[in-house]
Structure formats: structure tokens, C-alpha cells
Design an enzyme around this catalytic site. Structure first.
Site, PDB file in Angstrom:
ATOM      1  N   GLY A 167       0.850  -1.188   0.000  1.00  0.00           N
ATOM      2  CA  GLY A 167       0.000   0.000   0.000  1.00  0.00           C
ATOM      3  C   GLY A 167       0.881   1.231   0.000  1.00  0.00           C
ATOM      4  N   LYS A 180       4.122   8.284  18.993  1.00  0.00           N
ATOM      5  CA  LYS A 180       3.298   8.194  17.781  1.00  0.00           C
ATOM      6  C   LYS A 180       1.885   7.726  18.125  1.00  0.00           C
ATOM      7  CE  LYS A 180       2.842   8.277  13.322  1.00  0.00           C
ATOM      8  NZ  LYS A 180       2.990   7.257  12.306  1.00  0.00           N
TER       9      LYS A 180
HETATM   10  N1  LIG Z   1       0.044   5.888   5.056  1.00  0.00           N
HETATM   11  C1  LIG Z   1       0.682   6.619   5.948  1.00  0.00           C
HETATM   12  O1  LIG Z   1       0.907   7.819   5.723  1.00  0.00           O
HETATM   13  C2  LIG Z   1       1.156   6.019   7.249  1.00  0.00           C
HETATM   14  C3  LIG Z   1       1.919   6.825   8.095  1.00  0.00           C
HETATM   15  C4  LIG Z   1       2.392   6.287   9.275  1.00  0.00           C
HETATM   16  C5  LIG Z   1       2.098   4.981   9.603  1.00  0.00           C
HETATM   17  N2  LIG Z   1       1.333   4.219   8.783  1.00  0.00           N
HETATM   18  C6  LIG Z   1       1.072   2.829   9.181  1.00  0.00           C
HETATM   19  O2  LIG Z   1       1.737   1.959   8.271  1.00  0.00           O
HETATM   20  C7  LIG Z   1       0.980   0.752   8.126  1.00  0.00           C
HETATM   21  C8  LIG Z   1       0.648   0.558   6.641  1.00  0.00           C
HETATM   22  O3  LIG Z   1      -0.218   1.626   6.274  1.00  0.00           O
HETATM   23  P1  LIG Z   1      -0.570   1.996   4.769  1.00  0.00           P
HETATM   24  O4  LIG Z   1      -1.158   3.356   4.807  1.00  0.00           O
HETATM   25  O5  LIG Z   1       0.560   1.736   3.865  1.00  0.00           O
HETATM   26  O6  LIG Z   1      -1.742   0.926   4.486  1.00  0.00           O
HETATM   27  P2  LIG Z   1      -2.482   0.635   3.103  1.00  0.00           P
HETATM   28  O7  LIG Z   1      -2.200   1.699   2.100  1.00  0.00           O
HETATM   29  O8  LIG Z   1      -3.896   0.312   3.463  1.00  0.00           O
HETATM   30  O9  LIG Z   1      -1.747  -0.678   2.581  1.00  0.00           O
HETATM   31  C9  LIG Z   1      -1.933  -1.938   3.128  1.00  0.00           C
HETATM   32  C10 LIG Z   1      -1.582  -2.922   2.043  1.00  0.00           C
HETATM   33  O10 LIG Z   1      -1.544  -4.227   2.598  1.00  0.00           O
HETATM   34  C11 LIG Z   1      -2.011  -5.100   1.605  1.00  0.00           C
HETATM   35  N3  LIG Z   1      -2.451  -6.344   2.216  1.00  0.00           N
HETATM   36  C12 LIG Z   1      -3.386  -6.524   3.177  1.00  0.00           C
HETATM   37  N4  LIG Z   1      -3.517  -7.827   3.473  1.00  0.00           N
HETATM   38  C13 LIG Z   1      -2.648  -8.485   2.675  1.00  0.00           C
HETATM   39  C14 LIG Z   1      -2.332  -9.857   2.482  1.00  0.00           C
HETATM   40  N5  LIG Z   1      -2.959 -10.826   3.171  1.00  0.00           N
HETATM   41  N6  LIG Z   1      -1.403 -10.194   1.561  1.00  0.00           N
HETATM   42  C15 LIG Z   1      -0.770  -9.234   0.819  1.00  0.00           C
HETATM   43  N7  LIG Z   1      -1.044  -7.910   0.953  1.00  0.00           N
HETATM   44  C16 LIG Z   1      -1.964  -7.542   1.866  1.00  0.00           C
HETATM   45  C17 LIG Z   1      -3.153  -4.353   0.951  1.00  0.00           C
HETATM   46  O11 LIG Z   1      -3.370  -4.935  -0.310  1.00  0.00           O
HETATM   47  P3  LIG Z   1      -4.736  -4.846  -1.142  1.00  0.00           P
HETATM   48  O12 LIG Z   1      -4.477  -3.768  -2.141  1.00  0.00           O
HETATM   49  O13 LIG Z   1      -4.847  -6.201  -1.743  1.00  0.00           O
HETATM   50  O14 LIG Z   1      -5.839  -4.517  -0.172  1.00  0.00           O
HETATM   51  C18 LIG Z   1      -2.568  -2.955   0.883  1.00  0.00           C
HETATM   52  O15 LIG Z   1      -1.871  -2.775  -0.317  1.00  0.00           O
HETATM   53  C19 LIG Z   1      -0.257   0.911   9.020  1.00  0.00           C
HETATM   54  O16 LIG Z   1      -0.025   0.363  10.288  1.00  0.00           O
HETATM   55  C20 LIG Z   1      -0.386   2.435   9.132  1.00  0.00           C
HETATM   56  O17 LIG Z   1      -1.076   2.848  10.284  1.00  0.00           O
HETATM   57  C21 LIG Z   1       0.859   4.698   7.595  1.00  0.00           C
END
Ligand SMILES: NC(=O)c1ccc[n+]([C@@H]2O[C@H](COP(=O)([O-])OP(=O)(O)OC[C@H]3O[C@@H](n4cnc5c(N)ncnc54)[C@H](OP(=O)(O)O)[C@@H]3O)[C@@H](O)[C@H]2O)c1
Length: 297
Positions: A10, A176
Site C-alpha cells: 500500500g 506516535k
Molecule cells: N500511510 C501513511 O501515511 C502512514 C503513516 C504512518 C504509519 N502508517 C502505518 O503503516 C501501516 C501501513 O499503512 P498503509 O497506509 O501503507 O496501508 P495501506 O495503504 O492500506 O496498505 C496496506 C496494504 O496491505 C495489503 N495487504 C493486506 N492484506 C494483505 C495480504 N494478506 N497479503 C498481501 N497484501 C496484503 C493491501 O493490499 P490490497 O491492495 O490487496 O488490499 C494494501 O496494499 C499501518 O499500520 C499504518 O497505520 C501509515
């Protein structure tokens, strides 16, 4: 060549996969549930980069690697177990790029004795569409000092990702989580962006959520300032009008919410330590109900 598998392509996982692949020093594989067909990353300066990372859809096609980067949402960890089962052995290291403070408890039971490196993610990115990522600032992460942290920093060298090693990871992770206890919950529940904190009642509620988290953090060994809640709310009130939170984006998209690793963790750990957390309990109950309901908006 070092083999790296990224599970969770993601916003965060894609930025890390692209950075690591750009070094040319390692073989990076994207472990995905359905094809992405490449990544398009829009950098903070507006530059757009198209990147092709080899994709694998079936865990059975993978074997153990040196490094796994796990960047699913926390509540998707159990679903990623088939990947971890194939990718990990005792020589593997699993860098867990997830919010919260329970990386080890959540992931270690799934890794075939591979060591887990908890990572605090300071990567502001969103993925408005699968494979398309908008990165808002230079990606940074924080890891605990020690061999695994140092090796992860070496892995990320020249990747464009800044890795900071800290001797006080407990404080870094709780700092955080204290921020997330307010901003994620309130923006997702109200379905409003950061300006919602201009409302004095909302600011007081946010303050209470952070203060409970700070008390649990302090009892857990974190070294946070007494006026942390004042600082957090002041900061949230000055954030750009368009900014929100990943939990708000997930709610707007009808996706399950990462509430349990955030407000839920504050409640869980507060209960263990005998610290009341009524505001976080209420937020957890409401977020759970919203998350269960899915896309009914
Ligand atoms: N985004 C930010 O700015 C940010 C900042 C700080 C911290 N975080 C933290 O970082 C972590 C990741 O966040 P994110 O924003 O990157 O999440 P995200 O965009 O929702 O990405 C999650 C990814 O995981 C994949 N996924 C879920 N289950 C899976 C499985 N069984 N096998 C393979 N892939 C799988 C999803 O794929 P699908 O496309 O198939 O659903 C999606 O691509 C979280 O804990 C979040 O709180 C994020």
C-alpha cells in the site's frame, strides 16, 4: 544478492519497496493479493516516477528471504500469515512497519522464529488508487538500536529512506500512538479533516484521548512530557485544512479501520496497568461498530 520481500504494497510498503529497489543492491519482490502492474509514485516535489517491481501472488512460489518488510495495516497481519510462513526462517528478519506498540506480540508468533524488528513509520503517504502513491515528505522511520536496527539502516542506505536508531524505542512508539489516539479516532468518527479540532469540545475530547494514552505510556516506561496532550492538540489545530488521517481515508472508502492497534491498545495496556481509559474505551467501541458496518455511507 540480498532478497527482500514486501508484504503490504500500500502507501508505506510501496514507498519502501521502490526505495530499496532503486539501490540496485537487492532483489525486491512484491507479495500481493492481486496484480498491481507497477507502481506510480508522486514525490513531494511533484515528480512522478513509474517503477516495476516483480510481483508474486501465491505464497507457495516464494521461499525464505533475508528480509521481509511487513507493511499491511495492523488488523491485516493475521491475513498475511501464509506469506510469513513461506518467507521466514530463523535467519530472516521481519521489519514491521505498522502503527501501534504491539509489533512483537502481533507478528512474532507468525514468523517461524525469524526475529521481528518493530519500526515507527514517519512516512506521510496515501494511495488513492492501488499502485498509485502520493508521498508528502521525505520518508523516515525509527528503529531500536541493536544489530537488527543497524542492519535495517544498512539495508536502507541510499534508498531515500532515512532510518534513525534510537535507544528509547518505547518512547518513540508511544509518542506516535499518543498522537494517533486522537487524530485517527476523531477524524474517522466525525468523517472530518483536521480542522475538526478547531471545535473546542472536540479539542477537549482529543486532549482526553491523548492524556489517557500518555498515562499508559508513562506507566509502560515511555518518557513523554507532562504537557504532551496540550502539544498534540495545538499541533493538530495548526495542520493544513486538507490533512486527515489514514483511518479517515479508510472510513471514507468503507474499509475496516485500524482502531484496535491504536485506541484498543491504549485500553488493553491501561487495563493491564490499572489505569482507567474511559475515553479510549468509548472511541474503541464506536470505531469497532463503524468498522464492522463497512461501506454504509
Ligand atoms: N500511510 C501513511 O501515511 C502512514 C503513516 C504512518 C504509519 N502508517 C502505518 O503503516 C501501516 C501501513 O499503512 P498503509 O497506509 O501503507 O496501508 P495501506 O495503504 O492500506 O496498505 C496496506 C496494504 O496491505 C495489503 N495487504 C493486506 N492484506 C494483505 C495480504 N494478506 N497479503 C498481501 N497484501 C496484503 C493491501 O493490499 P490490497 O491492495 O490487496 O488490499 C494494501 O496494499 C499501518 O499500520 C499504518 O497505520 C501509515
Amino acid at each position: 544478492m540480498t532478497r527482500v520481500a514486501v508484504v503490504g504494497m500500500g502507501a508505506v510498503g510501496s514507498v519502501v519497496a521502490a526505495g530499496l529497489a532503486s539501490t540496485g543492491r537487492m532483489e525486491v519482490t512484491a507479495c500481493v493479493r492481486s496484480p498491481l502492474g507497477g507502481l506510480r509514485i508522486t514525490r513531494p516535489d511533484g515528480a512522478v516516477e513509474d517503477i516495476l517491481i516483480p510481483e508474486i501472488l501465491d505464497p507457495a512460489q516464494m521461499s525464505a528471504v533475508e528480509w521481509v518488510v511487513l507493511a499491511t495495516k495492523a488488523h491485516q497481519t493475521a491475513g498475511a500469515a501464509p506469506w510469513l510462513e513461506r518467507l521466514c526462517n530463523a535467519d530472516t528478519r521481519v521489519a514491521v512497519l505498522q502503527n501501534g506498540v504491539e509489533h512483537l506480540e502481533r507478528v512474532a508468533p507468525l514468523t517461524n522464529a525469524a526475529r521481528v524488528l518493530p519500526v515507527v513509520v514517519e512516512i506521510a503517504a496515501e494511495s488513492p488508487q492501488r499502485g498509485h502513491i502520493r508521498l508528502f515528505e521525505r520518508p523516515r522511520v525509527v528503529v531500536p538500536e541493536g544489530d537488527d536496527g543497524a542492519n535495517f539502516a544498512a539495508l536502507c542506505q541510499d534508498s531515500g529512506i532515512t532510518v534513525t536508531l534510537t535507544e528509547d524505542f518505547v518512547t518513540a512508539a508511544w509518542a506516535k500512538l499518543c498522537l494517533n489516539a486522537a487524530n485517527g479516532a476523531i477524524t474517522a468518527l466525525t468523517m472530518r479533516r483536521m480542522p475538526v479540532f478547531a471545535n473546542p469540545r472536540i479539542a477537549r475530547l482529543g486532549h482526553a484521548l491523548v492524556e489517557e494514552a500518555r498515562q499508559v505510556a508513562t506507566a509502560s516506561g515511555a518518557n513523554l512530557p507532562d504537557d504532551l496532550a496540550d502539544q498534540v492538540i495545538a499541533r493538530l489545530r495548526t495542520m493544513p485544512a486538507e490533512s486527515g488521517s489514514s483511518m479517515l481515508w479508510d472510513r471514507l472508502a468503507g474499509r475496516p479501520l485500524e482502531y484496535d492497534a491504536r485506541n484498543g491498545a491504549v485500553v488493553r495496556m491501561g487495563a493491564r496497568l490499572g489505569i482507567p481509559t474511559p475515553h479510549n474505551e468509548t472511541a474503541t467501541a464506536l470505531l469497532e461498530a463503524v468498522s464492522e458496518a463497512g461501506d454504509v455511507t
